[in-house]
Write a protein that holds these residues in place. Structure first.
Motif, PDB file in Angstrom:
ATOM      1  N   HIS A 132       0.884  -1.173   0.000  1.00 58.38           N
ATOM      2  CA  HIS A 132       0.000   0.000   0.000  1.00 58.38           C
ATOM      3  C   HIS A 132       0.915   1.215   0.000  1.00 58.38           C
ATOM      4  N   PHE A 184      -2.168   0.298  -4.611  1.00 60.98           N
ATOM      5  CA  PHE A 184      -2.231  -0.989  -3.921  1.00 60.98           C
ATOM      6  C   PHE A 184      -1.774  -2.120  -4.837  1.00 60.98           C
ATOM      7  N   THR A 239      -1.590  -1.002 -10.151  1.00 61.87           N
ATOM      8  CA  THR A 239      -2.314  -0.855  -8.892  1.00 61.87           C
ATOM      9  C   THR A 239      -3.670  -1.546  -8.990  1.00 61.87           C
TER      10      THR A 239
END
Length: 572
Positions: free
Chosen positions: A375, A409, A473
């Motif tokens: 993250h 992420f 991501t």
């Protein structure tokens, strides 16, 4: 190029070691890299004329099968030395999830025509048959096909694991297919007459440098025992340069096991290490290679390494050139750098001549190797200053600055459109598997999802005083969480005290609803027009080449498919 275990075999060996990859923190200052800098010499080993040999047979040999499939205790034991660490912690992080993956807010872009854009030329590049049959067939079948591409002076140079070919810009061929082992002066990858194995060449990357009119090709080469094929731990970065890629290439070797042998520094007690995932960049003065350094036969991560040499001396074919290696351990606020990607520039006018010459790099710091948990809220701009001293005084300094950005992420695996998978079907059929493997396949094969990356920075461009980069991501779309792309445009600068300052002028996150976009690369014109290319795959698309356009002032609005895929990815 996807993070993955090394594979020499026709099938992926189930015994490949999966590393825990607990980061190894080495001493280092927070910003100045002088204490982490080692002088290194890049020496020309040979000059070799391009020579495309006669293609050989593609029939598989029992020697190239993974030890688990060969069925022999002796061959399995010999092959055990080939196992190396999985060079990313992403697969383990996905496996440990207990719920749906967190995702970034994203714009869902439509797929359609980009106004004013026409794809004028498509070239069918090298394929697995070209790779397997090169050098009279003395090759292994290698996946994934890591690709290099560079264009200049009417030449289109493409390399994949483990061959190279030169095309015209209209797609016609200037040369046949040459294997990289031969081009770099090594024995054949696998001699099918004697059974001897040669070094394992992987991760090709390529650059045409307009100011010096030189092609630069870089690979990572892993040295093996010629009898057993087991990795020895020794590995090199190979740099081949040519003015005419259809003619002669000057080949340089740099040992990067970094355990004190062959003139290397000792980067960690856990070395010998592997100089994984090499990427290249250039400014007015230097040619740069960066790697991610992992212990070869142990779990862990050391740090990204930066290798810097005089571009002019290499382009001139000088016998040797003195440069530097900078170990980024501890330099990102006490943590190691990870995938510190060097920038390329579209024209010499875009080079940064300040601070004695400056090469820019960009990285992310969310991965486990960088001390993160996948993250991220930062990207890191790095400046190597004093590059005009490369090849002479070599008094360069590496500094960085972490720039706050929107959350990103770890992406999920990318699903594919359902379709025919003939290789999986063959391996699930006893008679067909026996033809291919010599025995039934005990594994159940099926269409699989694709690795969608792990938040590491992808290709970086420095143009018009701005630094462009993008990464993979997880994104939240109406259809759910998919693999998407986050991109950034920064204005970096060096400070009077030797540091780095940045301002964020544009960022964004996007996806395609019901589908995935993965592995972005960005090219920027001197006028500041940016084109981002990536893979589009999902419920509606087989793996397809696609792109979008944007600039420092405008966001992407539409995805255009350059070439549509014709079936699922059906390899290993």
């Amino acid at each position: 190029m996807q993070p993955r275990p090394l594979r020499r075999a026709l099938l992926a060996a189930p015994a490949v070691l999966l590393a825990a990859l607990a980061p190894v923190a080495l001493p280092g200052s927070a910003h100045a890299a002088n204490s982490n800098t080692t002088l290194r010499t890049l020496t020309r080993a040979t000059t070799i004329a391009f020579h495309a040999g006669t293609p050989g047979s593609a029939a598989p040999s029992a020697h190239e099968l993974a030890p688990d499939l060969q069925g022999s205790t002796a061959t399995a034991a010999a092959g055990a030395g080939k196992a190396v660490a999985n060079r990313s912690g992403a697969s383990r992080a996905r496996a440990l999830r207990t719920g749906p993956p967190p995702a970034a807010a994203a714009t869902a872009l439509p797929v359609g025509s980009v106004t004013g854009t026409t794809v004028n030329q498509r070239i069918n590049g090298l394929n697995v048959l070209d790779q397997r049959t090169a050098n009279a067939g003395n090759q292994f079948t290698v996946e994934p096909p890591d690709q290099a591409l560079c264009v200049g002076n009417g030449h289109v140079v493409e390399a994949v694991n483990d061959v190279l070919r030169v095309f015209n810009t209209d797609g016609s061929t200037q040369t046949g297919v040459e294997d990289l082992n031969t081009l770099l002066g090594y024995p054949a990858q696998f001699n099918r007459t004697t059974g001897a194995e040669g070094p394992f060449v992987t991760d090709p990357v390529c650059l045409f440098d307009a100011p010096t009119q030189t092609f630069f090709l870089t690979t990572l080469t892993l040295i093996v025992d010629p009898v057993t094929g087991a990795f020895t731990g020794k590995n090199t970065l190979d740099v081949a340069t040519a003015k005419d890629p259809t003619g002669s290439w000057s080949v340089y070797h740099l040992a990067v096991q970094n355990d004190g042998s062959d003139g290397t520094p000792v980067d960690s007690p856990a070395c010998p290490c592997i100089g994984d995932y090499p990427h290249i960049g250039a400014d007015a003065n230097g040619f740069y290679i960066t790697t991610n350094e992992y212990p070869f036969f142990a779990n862990g991560f050391v740090a990204a390494q930066v290798y810097a040499f005089s571009k002019a001396q290499l382009a001139a074919g000088q016998q040797s050139t003195r440069g530097v290696q900078v170990n980024t351990a501890g330099l990102d606020n006490g943590k190691p750098g990870f995938t510190v990607w060097p920038a390329l520039s579209p024209t010499p006018a875009d080079y940064d001549l300040g601070s004695g010459g400056t090469e820019w790099f960009l990285s992310s710091n969310a991965a486990e190797e960088a001390g993160g948990n996948y993250h991220g809220t930062q990207v890191v701009a790095w400046a190597l200053t004093g590059t005009s001293t490369l090849g002479a005084g070599n008094t360069v300094t590496l500094a960085n600055n972490a720039q706050g950005v929107a959350d990103y992420f770890l992406p999920p695996l990318a699903d594919q459109k359902a379709g025919p998978v003939p290789l999986a079907t063959c391996l699930n059929t006893t008679s067909c598997a026996k033809l291919l493997l010599g025995k039934p396949n005990r594994f159940k094969e099926s269409e699989s999802s694709l690795d969608a990356g792990d938040t590491r920075m992808q290709q970086v461009t420095y143009a018009g005083g701005r630094l462009y980069g993008a990464l993979d991501t997880a994104v939240a779309l109406p259809s759910g969480v998919k693999a998407g792309i986050a991109y950034y445009v920064l204005v970096p600068s060096t400070t009077a005290t030797g540091g780095v300052a940045t301002s964020l002028v544009r960022q964004g996150t996007f996806g395609v609803d019901g589908n995935n976009v993965t592995y972005p690369t960005i090219g920027v014109t001197a006028a500041g027009k940016a084109l981002m290319s990536f893979t589009l795959v999902g419920a509606d698309y087989y793996p397809s080449q696609a792109f979008t356009r944007f600039s420092a002032a405008t966001a992407p609005t539409t995805v255009q498919v350059t070439t549509a895929g014709v079936g699922p990815q059906d390899g290993f």
